[in-house]
Design a protein around this motif. Structure first.
Motif, PDB file in Angstrom:
ATOM      1  N   LEU A 182       0.858  -1.287   0.049  1.00  0.00           N
ATOM      2  CA  LEU A 182       0.034   0.142   0.007  1.00  0.00           C
ATOM      3  C   LEU A 182       1.052   1.173   0.047  1.00  0.00           C
ATOM      4  N   ILE A 183       0.942   2.224  -1.120  1.00  0.00           N
ATOM      5  CA  ILE A 183       1.423   3.354  -1.065  1.00  0.00           C
ATOM      6  C   ILE A 183       0.419   4.405  -0.780  1.00  0.00           C
ATOM      7  N   VAL A 184       0.793   4.912   0.677  1.00  0.00           N
ATOM      8  CA  VAL A 184       0.068   6.141   0.931  1.00  0.00           C
ATOM      9  C   VAL A 184       0.195   7.539   0.607  1.00  0.00           C
ATOM     10  N   ASP A 185      -0.596   8.192  -0.216  1.00  0.00           N
ATOM     11  CA  ASP A 185       0.020   9.572  -0.768  1.00  0.00           C
ATOM     12  C   ASP A 185      -1.678  10.335  -1.005  1.00  0.00           C
ATOM     13  N   ASP A 186      -1.234  11.523  -1.682  1.00  0.00           N
ATOM     14  CA  ASP A 186      -2.275  12.013  -2.025  1.00  0.00           C
ATOM     15  C   ASP A 186      -3.321  11.133  -3.082  1.00  0.00           C
ATOM     16  N   VAL A 187      -2.408  10.318  -3.748  1.00  0.00           N
ATOM     17  CA  VAL A 187      -3.364   9.337  -4.689  1.00  0.00           C
ATOM     18  C   VAL A 187      -2.872   7.777  -4.280  1.00  0.00           C
ATOM     19  N   PRO A 188      -3.542   7.368  -3.348  1.00  0.00           N
ATOM     20  CA  PRO A 188      -2.936   6.059  -2.741  1.00  0.00           C
ATOM     21  C   PRO A 188      -3.273   4.852  -3.598  1.00  0.00           C
ATOM     22  N   LEU A 189      -2.280   3.952  -3.728  1.00  0.00           N
ATOM     23  CA  LEU A 189      -2.345   2.550  -4.562  1.00  0.00           C
ATOM     24  C   LEU A 189      -1.957   1.518  -3.715  1.00  0.00           C
ATOM     25  N   LEU A 190      -2.646   0.436  -4.131  1.00  0.00           N
ATOM     26  CA  LEU A 190      -2.426  -0.810  -3.721  1.00  0.00           C
ATOM     27  C   LEU A 190      -1.889  -1.582  -4.796  1.00  0.00           C
ATOM     28  N   PHE A 191      -0.760  -2.436  -4.473  1.00  0.00           N
ATOM     29  CA  PHE A 191      -0.138  -3.416  -5.501  1.00  0.00           C
ATOM     30  C   PHE A 191      -0.427  -4.874  -4.942  1.00  0.00           C
ATOM     31  N   ALA A 247     -15.434  -1.101  -2.916  1.00  0.00           N
ATOM     32  CA  ALA A 247     -15.023  -0.744  -1.666  1.00  0.00           C
ATOM     33  C   ALA A 247     -14.455   0.821  -1.942  1.00  0.00           C
ATOM     34  N   ALA A 248     -13.963   1.172  -2.918  1.00  0.00           N
ATOM     35  CA  ALA A 248     -13.219   2.286  -3.299  1.00  0.00           C
ATOM     36  C   ALA A 248     -13.855   2.837  -4.363  1.00  0.00           C
ATOM     37  N   PRO A 249     -14.923   3.644  -4.482  1.00  0.00           N
ATOM     38  CA  PRO A 249     -15.789   3.959  -5.466  1.00  0.00           C
ATOM     39  C   PRO A 249     -14.915   4.924  -6.659  1.00  0.00           C
ATOM     40  N   GLN A 250     -13.925   5.412  -6.208  1.00  0.00           N
ATOM     41  CA  GLN A 250     -13.010   6.499  -7.023  1.00  0.00           C
ATOM     42  C   GLN A 250     -11.990   5.712  -7.732  1.00  0.00           C
ATOM     43  N   SER A 251     -11.712   4.388  -7.381  1.00  0.00           N
ATOM     44  CA  SER A 251     -10.790   3.499  -7.692  1.00  0.00           C
ATOM     45  C   SER A 251     -10.816   3.028  -9.242  1.00  0.00           C
ATOM     46  N   SER A 252      -9.688   2.770  -9.719  1.00  0.00           N
ATOM     47  CA  SER A 252      -9.658   2.010 -11.015  1.00  0.00           C
ATOM     48  C   SER A 252      -8.355   1.049 -11.230  1.00  0.00           C
ATOM     49  N   PRO A 253      -8.360   0.109 -12.047  1.00  0.00           N
ATOM     50  CA  PRO A 253      -7.285  -0.836 -12.004  1.00  0.00           C
ATOM     51  C   PRO A 253      -6.133  -0.162 -12.796  1.00  0.00           C
ATOM     52  N   LEU A 254      -4.816  -0.392 -12.536  1.00  0.00           N
ATOM     53  CA  LEU A 254      -3.764  -0.061 -13.038  1.00  0.00           C
ATOM     54  C   LEU A 254      -2.976  -1.048 -13.248  1.00  0.00           C
ATOM     55  N   CYS A 255      -2.603  -1.099 -14.787  1.00  0.00           N
ATOM     56  CA  CYS A 255      -1.987  -2.327 -15.312  1.00  0.00           C
ATOM     57  C   CYS A 255      -1.216  -1.979 -16.550  1.00  0.00           C
ATOM     58  N   GLY A 256      -0.543  -2.834 -17.157  1.00  0.00           N
ATOM     59  CA  GLY A 256      -0.023  -2.705 -18.326  1.00  0.00           C
ATOM     60  C   GLY A 256      -1.146  -2.986 -19.427  1.00  0.00           C
ATOM     61  N   LYS A 257      -0.629  -2.332 -20.745  1.00  0.00           N
ATOM     62  CA  LYS A 257      -1.402  -2.506 -21.862  1.00  0.00           C
ATOM     63  C   LYS A 257      -1.797  -3.907 -22.135  1.00  0.00           C
ATOM     64  N   ILE A 258      -1.092  -4.731 -21.982  1.00  0.00           N
ATOM     65  CA  ILE A 258      -1.293  -6.035 -22.540  1.00  0.00           C
ATOM     66  C   ILE A 258      -2.454  -6.769 -21.594  1.00  0.00           C
ATOM     67  N   ALA A 259      -2.089  -6.473 -20.202  1.00  0.00           N
ATOM     68  CA  ALA A 259      -3.244  -6.914 -19.192  1.00  0.00           C
ATOM     69  C   ALA A 259      -4.416  -6.531 -19.638  1.00  0.00           C
ATOM     70  N   ALA A 260      -4.554  -5.309 -19.862  1.00  0.00           N
ATOM     71  CA  ALA A 260      -5.919  -4.616 -20.265  1.00  0.00           C
ATOM     72  C   ALA A 260      -6.519  -5.069 -21.633  1.00  0.00           C
ATOM     73  N   LEU A 261      -5.624  -5.209 -22.541  1.00  0.00           N
ATOM     74  CA  LEU A 261      -6.140  -5.954 -23.860  1.00  0.00           C
ATOM     75  C   LEU A 261      -6.799  -7.373 -23.654  1.00  0.00           C
ATOM     76  N   VAL A 262      -5.961  -8.120 -23.065  1.00  0.00           N
ATOM     77  CA  VAL A 262      -6.489  -9.558 -22.968  1.00  0.00           C
ATOM     78  C   VAL A 262      -7.494  -9.903 -21.618  1.00  0.00           C
ATOM     79  N   ALA A 321     -13.079   0.376 -16.121  1.00  0.00           N
ATOM     80  CA  ALA A 321     -12.134   0.472 -16.954  1.00  0.00           C
ATOM     81  C   ALA A 321     -10.695   0.671 -16.412  1.00  0.00           C
ATOM     82  N   PRO A 322      -9.807   0.223 -16.936  1.00  0.00           N
ATOM     83  CA  PRO A 322      -8.361   0.499 -16.148  1.00  0.00           C
ATOM     84  C   PRO A 322      -7.602   1.577 -16.976  1.00  0.00           C
TER      85      PRO A 322
END
Length: 242
Positions: free
Chosen positions: A40-49, A95-110, A119-120
């Motif tokens: 978990l990266i806690v910042d202005d825009v938090p990210l979970l990996f 659980a996080a209504p403003q969140s979106s997936p973050l991934c590489g282009k291939i993961a998004a495509l396939v 949408a990611p």
């Protein structure tokens, strides 16, 4: 370290400034110990990996909530499509209504354009995302260790490589962060399960990761590691060479 669930042993540890390792120890079917980590990266825009497996969602959510409000998460990121990487993705999106997936282009495509409820944000190789004080950069690494869609994030301010399955270590009671060698135990695990793809491009991809000169490797299974990341990644390349 803070234990957030006494029954499962799920715990949280800040491995570097603003980056928290969420760890759940488990017992495998053969009695061996294992663990699942999210970062978990806690910042202005938090990210979970990594999301953790779908059935582990309540434990990971509880752990995230011990650090920050879950609904403030903005990105749910992962290395490649696999149950422990993104199995609870849609639960996190709910659980996080403003969140979106973050991934590489291939993961998004396939996969993710179909699997995810939102949408990611698709990342090209080398593309960066500013989170506030932190900034992450996506690195394409197809088939390393497995999955055409595989890639990794490096957090540039703290020199932290979110390295997924590259150094999988067995055991359920390992320290949150270590400076001891993790290549030997991860090689024992790799030889036992043969989960690497045997891509002929492994050395070139590992050299690309080594060029980040990361000093913390945030492993998905086992301890996070602190030290000369470039040297360790090149040692892994040597170990993978025929």
């Amino acid at each position: 370290m803070t234990v957030t669930n006494s029954q499962s042993g799920t715990n949280v540890h800040e491995v570097v400034d603003g980056i928290y390792r969420i760890n759940t120890p488990v017992q495998l079917g053969d009695g061996r110990g294992f663990s699942f980590n999210q970062y978990l990266i806690v910042d202005d825009v938090p990210l979970l990996f990594h999301t953790g497996p779908r059935k582990m969602f309540p434990l990971v959510r509880e752990a995230v909530a011990s650090v920050m409000p879950v609904e403030q998460l903005r990105y749910i990121a992962f290395s490649h499509v696999e149950a422990d990487e993104c199995g609870s993705l849609n639960q996190w999106l709910a659980a996080a209504p403003q969140s979106s997936p973050l991934c590489g282009k291939i993961a998004a495509l396939v996969s993710i354009n179909d699997l995810a409820d939102r949408a990611p944000r698709e990342l090209a190789d080398g593309e960066t995302v500013a989170l506030g004080a932190h900034c992450v950069r996506w690195i394409d690494a197809p088939h390393l260790p497995h999955g055409w869609d595989c890639g990794f994030l490096v957090e540039e301010r703290t020199s932290t490589l979110l390295c997924g399955d590259l150094f999988t270590q067995g055991g359920a009671d390992l320290p949150a962060v270590t400076e001891s060698d993790i290549l030997e135990p991860s090689e024992v695990f790799r030889h036992g399960m043969d989960y690497y793809s045997h891509t002929k491009h492994a050395r070139a991809l590992l050299e690309k990761l080594a060029a980040t000169e990361s000093t913390t490797l945030a492993c998905m299974h086992g301890s996070a590691w602190r030290g000369d990341g470039a040297r360790l990644l090149r040692r892994l390349a040597d170990a993978l060479s025929p």
